[in-house]
Design an enzyme around this catalytic site. Structure first.
Site, PDB file in Angstrom:
ATOM      1  N   ASN A   1       0.801  -1.175   0.008  1.00 50.32           N
ATOM      2  CA  ASN A   1       0.159  -0.138   0.226  1.00 50.32           C
ATOM      3  C   ASN A   1       1.053   1.079  -0.154  1.00 50.32           C
ATOM      4  O   ASN A   1       0.000   2.116   0.078  1.00 50.32           O
ATOM      5  CB  ASN A   1      -1.349   0.241   1.202  1.00 50.32           C
ATOM      6  CG  ASN A   1      -0.669   0.276   2.626  1.00 50.32           C
ATOM      7  OD1 ASN A   1       1.076  -0.114   2.456  1.00 50.32           O
ATOM      8  ND2 ASN A   1      -1.376  -0.035   3.070  1.00 50.32           N
TER       9      ASN A   1
ATOM     10  N   HIS B   1       3.719   2.178   2.237  1.00 44.22           N
ATOM     11  CA  HIS B   1       4.219   2.302   3.230  1.00 44.22           C
ATOM     12  C   HIS B   1       5.710   2.476   3.633  1.00 44.22           C
ATOM     13  O   HIS B   1       5.815   0.997   2.685  1.00 44.22           O
ATOM     14  CB  HIS B   1       3.384   1.930   4.595  1.00 44.22           C
ATOM     15  CG  HIS B   1       3.571   0.576   4.791  1.00 44.22           C
ATOM     16  ND1 HIS B   1       2.327  -0.203   5.555  1.00 44.22           N
ATOM     17  CD2 HIS B   1       4.278  -0.474   4.565  1.00 44.22           C
ATOM     18  CE1 HIS B   1       3.224  -1.679   5.625  1.00 44.22           C
ATOM     19  NE2 HIS B   1       4.251  -1.438   5.561  1.00 44.22           N
TER      20      HIS B   1
END
Ligand code: PGA
Length: 240
Positions: A135, A137
């Site tokens: 995602n 991160h």
């Protein structure tokens, strides 16, 4: 942002380890930022090999890890404290008193503030390695509306919990919270290396290298850093 495309995972690991070795050789008292996850395992293996061959020493090194789960103890084999000792620290001559991993066993807000203070007192991070979540991160800075500056307590997103479930007996065992360096903490490192491998990371690598710079893809902010090397294998680079 410099992007280095390597033929495979092992080559990616060697390139990343060489950057660390060069850092330690040119500055034996370096402050190094480490990351956990599957991706940097090969880098640590290479560093252990170089240490055993007498090429590098961690005697003067101070380390800071990106993050740690909340809700499991350091002795739990899924803690990042355990991971770092298992993959690197137990095999090299680093001084344990110079090892810093967020301590999530006490007051979390105090630890966040103290972690920032300790990084500053050590003179800042010279070289930080980061992996990347699917995602986007880095550390546990999950996609959100703004870039969080300092070390903070985060709720892990469902996608991260699902990605990390592979290390636990069941998804219910995956912690839902962590302490992580903030985006600002990572951006203050003098040099950053991002490693990514495999097809599963291809779309997020494309997004952070070529897409919009946005806190919804947190690693994209690294394009504003003046010394970032993204080291990817061919599969992770396949959408560039
Ligand atoms: P991975 O994790 O290296 O296990 O893919 C990366 C991350 O979540 O930061």
């Amino acid at each position: 942002m410099v992007v280095k495309i390597c033929k495979d995972y092992d080559a990616m690991s060697r390139v990343a380890a060489n950057i660390f070795a060069a850092q330690i050789i040119t500055k034996p008292g370096s402050v190094l930022g480490f990351a956990t996850g599957s991706t940097p395992e090969g880098t640590y293996k290479e560093l252990v090999k170089m240490y055993k061959e007498g090429l590098i020493s961690f005697k003067g090194v101070t380390s800071f890890n990106l993050d740690e789960y909340v809700g499991i103890t350091r002795s739990n084999d899924q803690s990042y404290y355990y991971f770092m000792h298992h993959h690197l620290f137990d095999h090299v001559d680093i001084n344990e008193s110079n090892v810093n991993i967020p301590n999530t066993g006490g007051n979390l807000q105090d630890e966040c503030m103290d972690y920032e203070r300790r990084i500053k007192a050590a003179g800042g991070i010279d070289l930080q390695i980061v992996g990347i979540g699917n995602n986007g991160h880095i550390g546990f800075n999950e996609p959100c509306d703004n870039f969080v500056e300092n070390t903070n307590v985060v709720e892990l997103q469902q996608r991260t919990i699902e990605a990390n479930a592979r290390f636990f007996d069941s998804i219910e065992d995956v912690p839902t919270k962590a302490v992580t360096m903030g985006i600002g903490t990572i951006m203050r490192a003098k040099k950053v290396v991002l490693v990514a491998s495999g097809e599963g990371k291809a779309d997020i690598i494309r997004d952070i290298v070529k897409g919009k710079i946005t806190p919804m893809a947190p690693a994209s902010v690294l394009r504003f850093h003046n010394d970032v090397t993204v080291i990817v294998d061919r599969a992770a680079a396949s959408m560039l």
